[in-house]
Design an enzyme around this catalytic site. Structure first.
Site, PDB file in Angstrom:
ATOM      1  N   VAL A 174       8.139  -3.663  30.410  1.00  0.00           N
ATOM      2  CA  VAL A 174       8.560  -4.359  31.620  1.00  0.00           C
ATOM      3  C   VAL A 174       8.361  -3.459  32.834  1.00  0.00           C
ATOM      4  O   VAL A 174       8.743  -2.291  32.826  1.00  0.00           O
ATOM      5  CB  VAL A 174      10.040  -4.785  31.524  1.00  0.00           C
ATOM      6  CG1 VAL A 174      10.474  -5.512  32.788  1.00  0.00           C
ATOM      7  CG2 VAL A 174      10.272  -5.656  30.296  1.00  0.00           C
ATOM      8  N   LEU A 175       7.786  -4.030  33.888  1.00  0.00           N
ATOM      9  CA  LEU A 175       7.600  -3.328  35.158  1.00  0.00           C
ATOM     10  C   LEU A 175       8.625  -3.849  36.171  1.00  0.00           C
ATOM     11  O   LEU A 175       8.789  -5.056  36.324  1.00  0.00           O
ATOM     12  CB  LEU A 175       6.189  -3.576  35.694  1.00  0.00           C
ATOM     13  CG  LEU A 175       5.892  -3.113  37.132  1.00  0.00           C
ATOM     14  CD1 LEU A 175       5.952  -1.590  37.240  1.00  0.00           C
ATOM     15  CD2 LEU A 175       4.533  -3.636  37.602  1.00  0.00           C
ATOM     16  N   CYS A 179      12.561  -0.634  41.991  1.00  0.00           N
ATOM     17  CA  CYS A 179      13.609  -0.595  40.971  1.00  0.00           C
ATOM     18  C   CYS A 179      14.957  -0.108  41.471  1.00  0.00           C
ATOM     19  O   CYS A 179      15.958  -0.194  40.749  1.00  0.00           O
ATOM     20  CB  CYS A 179      13.162   0.276  39.802  1.00  0.00           C
ATOM     21  SG  CYS A 179      12.860   2.015  40.252  1.00  0.00           S
ATOM     22  N   SER A 202      12.136   5.702  47.271  1.00  0.00           N
ATOM     23  CA  SER A 202      13.294   6.537  47.599  1.00  0.00           C
ATOM     24  C   SER A 202      13.417   7.694  46.619  1.00  0.00           C
ATOM     25  O   SER A 202      13.614   7.486  45.414  1.00  0.00           O
ATOM     26  CB  SER A 202      14.578   5.704  47.570  1.00  0.00           C
ATOM     27  OG  SER A 202      15.724   6.536  47.580  1.00  0.00           O
ATOM     28  N   GLU A 204      15.888   9.812  46.497  1.00  0.00           N
ATOM     29  CA  GLU A 204      17.269   9.873  46.028  1.00  0.00           C
ATOM     30  C   GLU A 204      17.501   8.882  44.895  1.00  0.00           C
ATOM     31  O   GLU A 204      18.200   9.178  43.919  1.00  0.00           O
ATOM     32  CB  GLU A 204      18.231   9.593  47.184  1.00  0.00           C
ATOM     33  CG  GLU A 204      18.282  10.684  48.229  1.00  0.00           C
ATOM     34  CD  GLU A 204      18.857  11.983  47.692  1.00  0.00           C
ATOM     35  OE1 GLU A 204      19.799  11.923  46.882  1.00  0.00           O
ATOM     36  OE2 GLU A 204      18.350  13.060  48.060  1.00  0.00           O
ATOM     37  N   CYS A 357      25.468 -10.047  58.292  1.00  0.00           N
ATOM     38  CA  CYS A 357      24.646 -10.649  57.243  1.00  0.00           C
ATOM     39  C   CYS A 357      25.462 -11.640  56.412  1.00  0.00           C
ATOM     40  O   CYS A 357      24.954 -12.704  56.031  1.00  0.00           O
ATOM     41  CB  CYS A 357      24.053  -9.564  56.352  1.00  0.00           C
ATOM     42  SG  CYS A 357      22.751  -8.581  57.154  1.00  0.00           S
TER      43      CYS A 357
END
Length: 387
Positions: A174-175, A179, A202, A204, A357
């Site tokens: 699975v890709l 992520c 990222s 981190e 938001c």
């Protein structure tokens, strides 16, 4: 009959403070918001110049004035809910913000070089900070609240729903494009026995995820999606497509089609907008998600045209309101730990981000969609699993 108010920032009209104040009162009344009122969503002016900034810069000026403490509302989420339901954002159109519309139309703001900016500016902020705000799995996308009573339950329900929609089977490869901190990959590997490859911009996130999931069949790559190679039984992209940009939608789907097995499934989870030709909010672009660009249904359709067959489209944007309110509650509870390092201006910025938001999702100005896509069609038709 609605009126639009378009202002040039250089106009002498901006010096007429009392006239702008009256105009702002008139507009807010249409949204049942009072300046100086005693209801939680009413606006309290704490300093001068707020009307000028709003009519000159729209939400950019409104947000910056809030960050500086020039105005307050006890319930920002309710303030924005009423503002957006009344369409006030569509009636105030500062001339100087035409720059943002032209920039999005003419430039590729999400090029290979610029794609790393959001990782550095937002996702690399502080893993400890995000651990305090998010659920235990560090899932920074909309939860699924149909049967959930807590943030952790809503996020696990969302992850399980995705696994079922993809029909994961033990041993599948699975890709995960974008992520994050690996919440989906960890859940899918632990509960469904799959092998996962995830890409993120990222550093981190990559470092945190590698440490958290050491020993599991999971690989975390610091990589732009355009560089992905390999073949996968299933592909997911959960909350990353908002950073791809309209000029790159086609390329994104071409990469996914190239990497997906012929009988595979691709699940795309993304925030969406209601109008194709709208542009990114300038305050969000400057302070939260540099180069972000929410897609419309039509733009997504253009991107996948001829590459994928739409098997299922699931809309549950109202759940993002509840997710954001849960994040806000966690953020406020944890704030004393971060106050000395991040400062009050950051607190007000983050509060404005989360609650504005939440109000936008509550007003249904923003949406959340999950697409299930195949390359050749599911024999006999696809059936959405229930949870």
């Amino acid at each position: 009959m609605s009126r639009e108010f378009t202002f040039n920032a250089g106009s002498s009209y901006l010096s007429q403070d009392s006239a702008l104040h009256r105009l702002m009162v008139e507009l807010l009344q249409r949204a049942d918001i009072r300046i100086g009122g005693n209801r939680p969503w009413d606006m309290q002016l704490k300093a001068g110049g707020v009307p000028e900034r709003v009519f000159a810069q729209g939400n950019l000026g409104l947000g910056e004035a809030y960050m500086e403490g020039a105005w307050e509302a006890e319930r920002l989420d309710e303030f924005f809910f009423r503002l957006l339901c009344a369409g006030i954002d569509q009636q105030v159109k500062p001339a100087r913000l035409m720059f943002y519309a032209l920039r999005a139309r003419l430039l590729n703001l999400q090029s290979r070089r610029r794609a790393w900016q959001v990782g550095e500016a937002h996702y690399d902020l502080d893993n400890d900070f995000y651990e305090a705000m998010l659920d235990p799995r560090m899932t920074y996308t909309c939860g699924y609240w149909r049967s959930a009573s807590s943030l952790a339950e809503a996020q696990e329900a969302k992850l399980e729903l995705i696994c079922r929609k993809l029909g994961l089977e033990r041993g599948m490869r699975v890709l995960d494009i974008g992520c994050g901190w690996g919440s989906f990959m960890g859940y899918a590997a632990e509960r469904h026995g799959v092998h996962c490859v995830g890409v993120t911009v990222s550093r981190e996130q990559q470092a945190w995820a590698r440490e958290r999931y050491a020993g599991l069949p999971m690989e975390f790559r610091l990589q732009d999606y355009r560089e992905i190679q390999g073949r996968f039984d299933r592909i997911v992209s959960i909350g990353m497509f908002e950073h791809v940009g309209r000029k790159n939608h086609r390329h994104f789907f071409e990469v996914a089609a190239r990497c997906l097995a012929d009988d595979g499934l691709f699940l795309l989870h993304t925030i969406g907008k209601n109008q194709r030709h709208s542009t990114s909010d300038p305050w969000i672009d400057r302070y939260i998600f540099p180069n972000g660009d929410l897609p419309s249904l039509g733009q997504i359709g253009d991107g996948l045209d001829g590459l994928f067959i739409l098997e299922d489209l699931h809309s549950f944007g109202a759940d993002y309101d509840r997710t954001l309110m849960a994040w806000h509650a966690n953020f406020e509870a944890a704030w004393p730990r971060f106050a000395s390092t991040l400062g009050e201006r950051f607190r007000r910025m983050w509060r404005y981000y989360l609650l504005s938001c939440a109000g936008a999702f509550r007003a249904r100005n923003l949406q959340l969609w999950q697409y299930v896509l195949s390359k050749n069609g599911v024999p006999g038709g696809y059936q959405r699993p229930q949870l």
